[in-house]
Design an enzyme around this catalytic site. Structure first.
Site, PDB file in Angstrom:
ATOM      1  N   TYR A  35      72.417  76.964 -29.954  1.00 30.19           N
ATOM      2  CA  TYR A  35      73.322  75.802 -29.958  1.00 30.19           C
ATOM      3  C   TYR A  35      73.863  75.456 -31.347  1.00 30.19           C
ATOM      4  CZ  TYR A  35      69.129  72.603 -30.390  1.00 30.19           C
ATOM      5  OH  TYR A  35      67.994  71.943 -30.737  1.00 30.19           O
ATOM      6  N   GLU A  36      74.818  74.548 -31.384  1.00 35.66           N
ATOM      7  CA  GLU A  36      75.548  74.212 -32.625  1.00 35.66           C
ATOM      8  C   GLU A  36      76.226  75.436 -33.227  1.00 35.66           C
ATOM      9  OE1 GLU A  36      75.917  71.157 -33.340  1.00 35.66           O
ATOM     10  OE2 GLU A  36      74.386  70.391 -31.993  1.00 35.66           O
ATOM     11  N   GLY A  37      76.739  76.323 -32.383  1.00 32.99           N
ATOM     12  CA  GLY A  37      77.326  77.574 -32.857  1.00 32.99           C
ATOM     13  C   GLY A  37      76.250  78.644 -32.887  1.00 32.99           C
TER      14      GLY A  37
END
Lengths: 577, 577
Positions: free
Chosen positions: B434-436
């Site tokens: 997550y978050e890229g």
């Protein structure tokens, strides 16, 4: 979730062009040719794809339950087992003397790959049964064999290995389960075992536990361990197996994965058993089981990796995100992005060479059993002994890493249950742990297997590889594997006669270096055999190059780490950790 | 499960001897010294160890539920949240202008480490709230700030980031959620978002969603995305937040881990929202959130690794299996076995250097905010931008690998739920995604961050490292890091101006090489600072040697792989995967 596509084209390529299957069968007098082998694998693949793959996620969701003291497997599993047995898959490679079909072990290994790819939990039932059969066949009396083997070989009954206790895992010297001789020549077994795969189920039929325990007069340590056959059902006066033995499932272990596999805490409470083999020689009998299992467990890593690859590649071809490299098109399928390809190629570079190396090892096992020349049999047997820890540990480590990378291809969709990718990761993890942790495998390789025949076995193996690399001419992967082999030979020489601590400090890195060279060898053989313009041959050459350029460079760092020795590992006091 | 021991001694060592904390605070005019910082960390550590650690496994077992459309978190979580907020932890590093305490970000980062170590699911609530606050503070109108920031900063209300849609993950250009302007200046937001962490809960208070959506006149692609503040509760006529907005939790995602964190499918159905910042400039606002979050997510990997290490080291000191290296004693604690030490040292070699590198990066963030000299602020800001993808991706990859190795120390006991080790593995896995995803981080590093100031930022960073390595004299880890830095500089030069495909082919290996050099730099600084005979200093020198001899050698293979270029990755046709 995508359908599972059995890798039949790859099996055919390996049998025909890489592993010399027909010649190997002819040499060992086995009446199976490549066409028959492929036909068997096709049929096995259909069964795995159509019957077991659809049950895999459901099995994970539903899991096993303990109801009135008995295990209830997920809905569909008992029927699948009955079909599996009825079609003869349980007995495929077993000795015809005990009712088996005697097909070569290479087909068994690849059946195991497809079983593991489609349903790891299910595949453990036949796998453990086969291990138990091998131990009984190798060590039990004729009377025991006659009674217990035929229904186990057919799959009417299943087997389980009851070794571990809460205080005795890797170190079996510590085990406490006791067996007391009875007046009728049988034994009363008492103790608790944990982590017992396939300890019970609802498939019908008997469950045959092979239990390690101590006799009253047993010496301490591993030289005082004996093996006992302890069945769930004992024979009644008519010889029918209807009498419940005094053993019970204490609990089901709550695990990270393989939820459809009943891993049991087992309590034996003066349970009736029979001694298998000599008193106090149980460890040797156990290793008969373990060695067979270890190849299968290695193949579990391979199977899950192959299945996860298929899902990830399918998703990468369909999922639209981002723009083409030149910015002109978008959204494009993520298979266009280099980093997605890198992850997929990492998996494939392992899976296809692992399939080949597993097949090669299995053919050695066939030679060890069937070759007319005793010296050849011994040579093949030693090679299998050498390769067994490598296949077990490297394939399961790389299998887990593959599952993780395949999950990564899905982004957030890989973390949720929907696509089943996180199940692959959870399931694959166990294979690095059971049947001897991968650290133990590495110690076995460096501590015992390198010393076989005073080092001649491993040297012979390296010579074999070197000859193939030399024969491959200018193929890139051959040249790079030759460099890695030189590093491996240096490391091998340095570790010869190393003490326990030096061995332990180097073992895991050494095993991985050994595996990389072995996979590079298989990529060399595959690249050399793949010289036409068919898509399969083109792909083989491309992935061989990828392996040489992007995977094999790890060898240098591993060799450097091995050469660093034990000092930096032992410097810290135990209480400073 | 063992208690969690906050790494206060290590924090103190880093603040005092490695990171020059007091000088940094003096330079930036912050009135915090090392003693106060340690006191704050001790208090934070107590809260994490005593309140959150005991809830971690329970939270995993119980998970979140959706009841009457609202999320119910595991028992104990609402109380823990209220205590957390009451003690002021939610507002520790926030701007005093909005009610925060303005403590330096390095303390926030290490609080985040301990939160992640003891309860990753819980830690996401304050982490996401902080990210939302930063976006609002940086981009929203004064009126919006006045209304929404104070209760969010205090933790009375929480924040959530609503970016992803089922068809738009990494590629936000594809998102479809719409926002229609209303007569009163507000907007009606309609669409579905998935994977929304902290989307709802039962802690009481409002839940403020920052939602990416398109205005009616929006250009296509990422240049047509705007950011909206969409709260669960709207103000009533009295200005109390009692009116339910037309948004709802469609479902809770079923995930591999972080079961105590409510990851929501959110439906917005003409939900009332306010525009944050300029129309069509939502991506910039989103990156304000994302950058703050990315450091925190990196630290999640660090936190889980440190916690898993503690459990594994504790188990290894107590678990008796096998004999001593000389065969004389047995069973011995498995900490005596070299391969067990190897696994523990691998984790520690990452955790302690990661803690230092994270702290160094956080101090740059403090400089970027508070240094009186604008040029220094800009320089520090650029270094943070450079390091952010490295911390996010390398720390979470190494964090996951650490959790897996710590689990391996437990053998079969690591695979069952009993000890909680498998939860660390399942929880740590999300941080790589997550978050890229970590692949996206690597592309950001190579594709964008290397080009900052025409390459001067990265060159300045390397010069900084080189100066410290030169100053370290003959320390082993300094010499080896210098070799790795040379490889990294070559790779950096080769990738300058590379196309998208060449970048993608190299990025993940490049980021790892970059991280290894950065960690080697921190080990150099720590080894140099640790020159007395205290146990802590001795351990620092020993683990620094281990890192140099057993971890850093990976650099060579990574550099070789990077140099191989894109050809072998692009050779295969998309349909041949």
């Amino acid at each position: 979730m995508f359908d599972y596509v059995p890798p039949i084209d790859d099996y055919r390529f390996l049998l025909t062009h890489v592993l010399g299957f027909d010649r190997a069968m002819a040499e060992t007098g086995q009446e199976v040719d490549g066409d028959l082998a492929v036909a068997v694998l096709e049929e096995a693949g259909r069964m795995c794809a159509q019957r077991l793959h659809p049950l895999n996620r459901h099995g994970d969701e539903q899991g096993c339950r303990l109801v009135d003291g008995g295990v209830v497997t997920p809905a569909g599993f008992p029927d699948a087992w009955r079909d599996f047995v009825a079609a003869g898959w349980a007995s495929m490679s077993a000795d015809p003397a005990h009712g088996g079909q005697g097909l070569p072990f290479i087909l068994q290994l690849w059946l195991d790959e497809m079983l593991s790819a489609t349903n790891l939990s299910f595949g453990l039932f036949p796998g453990l049964t086969r291990g138990a059969c091998e131990a009984i066949a190798a060590h039990a009396s004729d009377a025991l064999k006659a009674t217990w083997l035929p229904p186990m070989v057919s799959g009417a009954w299943t087997g389980a290995m009851a070794l571990t206790e809460s205080g005795a895992g890797t170190d079996l010297a510590l085990l406490k389960t006791r067996a007391a001789p009875q007046a009728d020549g049988r034994y009363a077994v008492t103790g608790q075992k944990i982590f017992i795969s396939s300890g019970d189920h609802d498939f019908g039929g008997n469950v045959i536990h092979l239990v390690l325990a101590r006799l009253p007069d047993a010496p301490e340590g591993v030289k005082g361990i004996s093996l006992f056959l302890v069945p769930k059902y004992l024979p009644d006066a008519q010889g029918d197996f209807t009498v419940r033995n005094s053993m019970s499932v204490g609990a089901l272990e709550k695990k990270m994965g393989i939820h459809a596999q009943p891993t049991c805490v087992m309590n034996y409470d003066d349970a009736t058993g029979w001694l298998v083999g000599e008193p106090h020689k149980g460890l040797a009998a156990m290793f008969t089981m373990m060695n067979a299992e270890r190849l299968m467990v290695g193949v579990q890593g391979l199977g899950v990796a192959g299945a996860a690859y298929q899902q990830a590649a399918g998703y990468a071809r369909e999922r639209l995100q981002g723009r083409s490299a030149d910015g002109a098109r978008g959204p494009v399928a993520i298979i266009e992005h280099a980093d997605v390809r890198r992850m997929l190629l990492n998996i494939r570079a392992f899976v296809e060479a692992g399939r080949a190396l597993g097949g090669w090892t299995a053919l050695q096992l066939d030679r060890a059993h069937h070759h007319p020349d005793a010296a050849e049999r011994a040579r093949a047997d030693a090679l299998v002994a050498l390769l067994t820890p490598v296949v077990k540990a490297a394939f399961t480590d790389m299998g887990f890493e593959s599952a993780v990378q395949a999950q990564q291809v899905f982004g957030g969709h890989g973390y949720i249950r929907e696509w089943g990718m996180e199940q692959y990761v959870r399931d694959a993890r166990i294979a690095q742990i059971y049947e001897g942790t991968n650290g133990v495998q590495a110690m076995d390789l460096v501590g015992r297997k390198l010393a076989l025949a005073d080092g001649l076995v491993v040297e012979g193996y390296f010579d074999l590889i070197m000859a193939d690399l030399d024969a491959a001419g200018t193929i890139l992967v051959a040249a790079r594997t030759r460099d890695a082999l030189a590093l491996l030979r240096d490391a091998t020489a340095a570790l010869r006669g190393a003490g326990v601590t030096a061995t332990g400090a180097a073992a895991v890195d050494y095993l991985r270096l050994f595996a990389l060279v072995s996979l590079g060898w298989m990529w060399t053989r595959m690249a050399q055999a793949a010289q036409d313009d068919s898509p399969l041959h083109q792909a083989k050459r491309a992935v061989a190059d990828y392996f040489a350029l992007r995977v094999l460079p790890q060898a240098h760092g591993l060799a450097t780490g091995i050469a660093a020795g034990e000092a930096s590992i032992m410097a810290l006091a135990a209480d400073a950790f």
